[in-house]
Design a protein around this motif. Structure first.
Motif, short mmCIF file in Angstrom:
data_model
loop_
_atom_site.label_atom_id
_atom_site.label_comp_id
_atom_site.label_asym_id
_atom_site.label_seq_id
_atom_site.Cartn_x
_atom_site.Cartn_y
_atom_site.Cartn_z
N LEU A 7 -34.00 -27.88 -54.04
CA LEU A 7 -33.29 -28.91 -53.28
C LEU A 7 -33.62 -30.30 -53.83
N ASN A 8 -34.88 -30.54 -54.12
CA ASN A 8 -35.25 -31.87 -54.61
C ASN A 8 -34.57 -32.21 -55.93
N TYR A 9 -34.55 -31.27 -56.86
CA TYR A 9 -33.86 -31.55 -58.13
C TYR A 9 -32.35 -31.68 -57.92
N LEU A 10 -31.82 -30.90 -57.01
CA LEU A 10 -30.38 -30.97 -56.74
C LEU A 10 -30.01 -32.35 -56.17
N VAL A 11 -30.85 -32.85 -55.27
CA VAL A 11 -30.58 -34.16 -54.66
C VAL A 11 -30.74 -35.27 -55.71
N MET A 12 -31.72 -35.15 -56.59
CA MET A 12 -31.90 -36.16 -57.64
C MET A 12 -30.73 -36.13 -58.63
N LEU A 13 -30.26 -34.94 -58.95
CA LEU A 13 -29.11 -34.83 -59.87
C LEU A 13 -27.85 -35.40 -59.21
N ALA A 14 -27.68 -35.09 -57.94
CA ALA A 14 -26.51 -35.61 -57.21
C ALA A 14 -26.54 -37.13 -57.16
N ASP A 15 -27.72 -37.67 -56.99
CA ASP A 15 -27.88 -39.13 -56.95
C ASP A 15 -27.47 -39.72 -58.30
N ARG A 16 -27.94 -39.08 -59.35
CA ARG A 16 -27.66 -39.57 -60.71
C ARG A 16 -26.18 -39.45 -61.07
N LEU A 17 -25.52 -38.41 -60.57
CA LEU A 17 -24.11 -38.17 -60.93
C LEU A 17 -23.15 -38.61 -59.83
N ASP A 18 -23.69 -39.26 -58.82
CA ASP A 18 -22.85 -39.82 -57.76
C ASP A 18 -22.03 -38.74 -57.05
N VAL A 19 -22.71 -37.66 -56.69
CA VAL A 19 -22.05 -36.54 -56.00
C VAL A 19 -22.51 -36.51 -54.54
N ASP A 20 -21.54 -36.42 -53.63
CA ASP A 20 -21.84 -36.22 -52.21
C ASP A 20 -21.95 -34.71 -51.99
N LEU A 21 -23.19 -34.22 -51.85
CA LEU A 21 -23.42 -32.77 -51.83
C LEU A 21 -22.72 -32.07 -50.67
N LEU A 22 -22.77 -32.66 -49.48
CA LEU A 22 -22.15 -31.99 -48.34
C LEU A 22 -20.63 -31.94 -48.48
N ALA A 23 -20.05 -33.00 -48.99
CA ALA A 23 -18.59 -33.01 -49.20
C ALA A 23 -18.21 -31.96 -50.25
N ALA A 24 -18.99 -31.89 -51.33
CA ALA A 24 -18.70 -30.91 -52.39
C ALA A 24 -18.85 -29.49 -51.86
N ALA A 25 -19.91 -29.26 -51.07
CA ALA A 25 -20.14 -27.92 -50.51
C ALA A 25 -18.98 -27.52 -49.61
N ASN A 26 -18.54 -28.44 -48.81
CA ASN A 26 -17.42 -28.19 -47.91
C ASN A 26 -16.15 -27.85 -48.69
N GLU A 27 -15.85 -28.65 -49.69
CA GLU A 27 -14.66 -28.38 -50.52
C GLU A 27 -14.74 -27.02 -51.19
N LYS A 28 -15.95 -26.68 -51.66
CA LYS A 28 -16.10 -25.40 -52.35
C LYS A 28 -15.87 -24.23 -51.40
N ILE A 29 -16.29 -24.40 -50.16
CA ILE A 29 -16.02 -23.34 -49.17
C ILE A 29 -14.52 -23.18 -48.96
N GLN A 30 -13.81 -24.30 -48.90
CA GLN A 30 -12.33 -24.23 -48.75
C GLN A 30 -11.72 -23.50 -49.95
N LEU A 31 -12.17 -23.85 -51.13
CA LEU A 31 -11.64 -23.20 -52.34
C LEU A 31 -11.93 -21.70 -52.34
N ASN A 32 -13.16 -21.36 -51.94
CA ASN A 32 -13.51 -19.94 -51.89
C ASN A 32 -12.72 -19.19 -50.82
N ALA A 33 -12.38 -19.90 -49.75
CA ALA A 33 -11.57 -19.26 -48.70
C ALA A 33 -10.20 -18.89 -49.24
N GLN A 34 -9.69 -19.70 -50.19
CA GLN A 34 -8.41 -19.37 -50.81
C GLN A 34 -8.55 -18.24 -51.83
N LYS A 35 -9.66 -18.28 -52.59
CA LYS A 35 -9.86 -17.24 -53.60
C LYS A 35 -10.20 -15.89 -52.96
#
Lengths: 121, 121, 121, 121
Positions: free
Chosen positions: B75-103
Motif C-alpha cells: 500500500l505504501n509504495y502504491l500510494v507513493m507511486l500514485a502521488d508521483r503519477l498524479d493518480v486518484d487511487l479510489l477513482a481508478a479502482a472504482n472505474e476498474k470495477i465498472q470496466l470489469n462489470a462489463q467484461k
C-alpha cells in the motif's frame, strides 16, 4: 454501482458485492488473491521496464491510463485480501511507517539507498 | 508522526514527510517505485507459496503479522507511486470495477474463473 | 538461426546475436533484465492463479503452450542476465543445491514445507 | 552430490533426487512451483531496485554473490517446473527466439524498445 467511492471501506463493500454477484468467493482464497496481486504488480512494472525513469513526462497518455488501471487492480486485490485476512490497511501502513522510521533514522539514512542492515555497519 | 491515519490522503502526506526527511525522492522514480512494489507483492506471496489456501486459520499469529506488514508495504509504495503519477487511487479502482462489470457480466461469469477472453467463446 | 540449440552456451550465443542485430544492448542493463525476468515470471504464474494445482491434466493444450513460451522467456532473460553479470548458471545452481542440502537435511526436512529458519526451532 | 553438473538434464536429475530425499513432491505442484519461481525472480530484482543500472562494477562482491544465488534459485524452480510439465526448455527457448525474430524484424526494431504492437503502427 456508479456512486463515487469515498474511502477504503466503501471500496471493500463494492468489491464484496461484485464478487458475491459472480459467486467468485470460492476462487478468492488468500493464497490465490496474493498470487493475483503479485501478477498485477508485475503488469504494473511491465510498461516501465525499458524506460529511464518512467516520470510522467516520459509516459504517453495511453501508457499512463494503462498504468492507472494496473494500480487499480493492485489496490482492488489488496483490499480483497485485507478483507479476507481481517487487516486494517491504514492502521498497518501507519505502523509500518513507524517501524521504518526506527530502522531508518533520518540522520543516518539521509540521501542513502542502503538497506537498514547495511546502514548499521 | 503517531496520530491515527484516517484516509489515503493522510497516508500520502505522512509518506511525503517520511521521504522528504530522508531525501529519498531522488531514488523514488516511478520505475523504481514500481519495482519496489512488485518486490513487496512477491514478499507478500512468499508465506503462502506452500500453503493449501492461506485461510486465516492456516496462518500462525507470527505469519499473519508478517503478511500484514507486507500488505502495508504494498500500500505504501502504491500510494507513493500514485502521488508521483498524479493518480486518484479510489477513482481508478472504482472505474476498474465498472470496466470489469462489463467484461464479466454476472450471468455469464457466475461461478467461473475463466478469463473474459475465454468467457466470450 | 534455426539450428537446434544443444546447451546453454549455444542459447547464450543465439541471444547475443539476436540482441546485437537489433542494437538492444543499450536497453539490457542488468537492472532492466532483472525487471523483465520478474515480469515474465509473473506472466508464467498468471495462468495458474485460479487453478487448483495446475497439473498437466488441468491445462488445456493452448494454456500449456502459453506456459511453455513464458518459461522460455524466463530462461532467455536469465541467460542474458547471466551473460551480463558473468555468472555460470549451472555452477551456481549446483552450489545452491549443496547449500540447500545443508539448510534442509533430509531427515529433519522430510515431508515438511517449513522454512529452514522454522525447522531449526 | 558434488560432481560437476554439465547440462540441464543433469541439473534436473540432481533436483529430482534432492526433492525425493525430502519427500517434497507433494508441495511441488506446478502452481506452487510457478509461485516460488515468481518469488525468487522478485528476490533477484530486489538488490537492483534502487541502483542506476546494476552493471557489474556497481555491485559489491557480496551483492554479486547474492544475485548469483537468486539466479540459481530461478533456474532450479524453472527446471523443476519444466520437469513437471514435460517442457524441453532449450527447445522452447529456441522457438521463442524464432517467434520474436518475426515479431521484431531487425530493420524495424533496431534501436527501439517499443513493444511489437507499437512497432507495427
Amino acid at each position: 454501482m456508479s456512486a463515487k467511492i469515498q474511502n477504503l471501506q466503501q471500496l471493500r463493500d463494492q468489491l464484496r458485492a461484485f464478487v458475491a454477484e459472480r459467486d467468485w468467493q470460492q476462487f478468492h482464497t488468500p493464497k490465490n488473491l496474493a498470487s493475483a496481486l503479485s501478477v498485477e504488480a508485475a503488469e504494473l512494472l511491465e510498461p516501465f521496464q525499458w524506460l529511464k525513469t518512467g516520470e510522467i513526462e516520459e509516459l504517453s497518455a495511453e501508457t499512463h491510463t494503462a498504468i492507472r488501471y494496473e494500480m487499480a487492480d493492485v489496490l482492488n486485490y489488496l483490499v480483497m485480501l485485507a478483507d479476507r485476512l481481517d487487516v486494517d490497511l491504514l492502521a498497518a501502513a501507519n505502523e509500518k511507517i513507524q517501524l521504518n522510521a526506527q530502522k531508518y533514522p533520518a540522520q543516518t539514512a539521509r540521501g542513502s539507498a542502503l538497506k537498514y542492515t547495511e546502514l548499521k555497519k
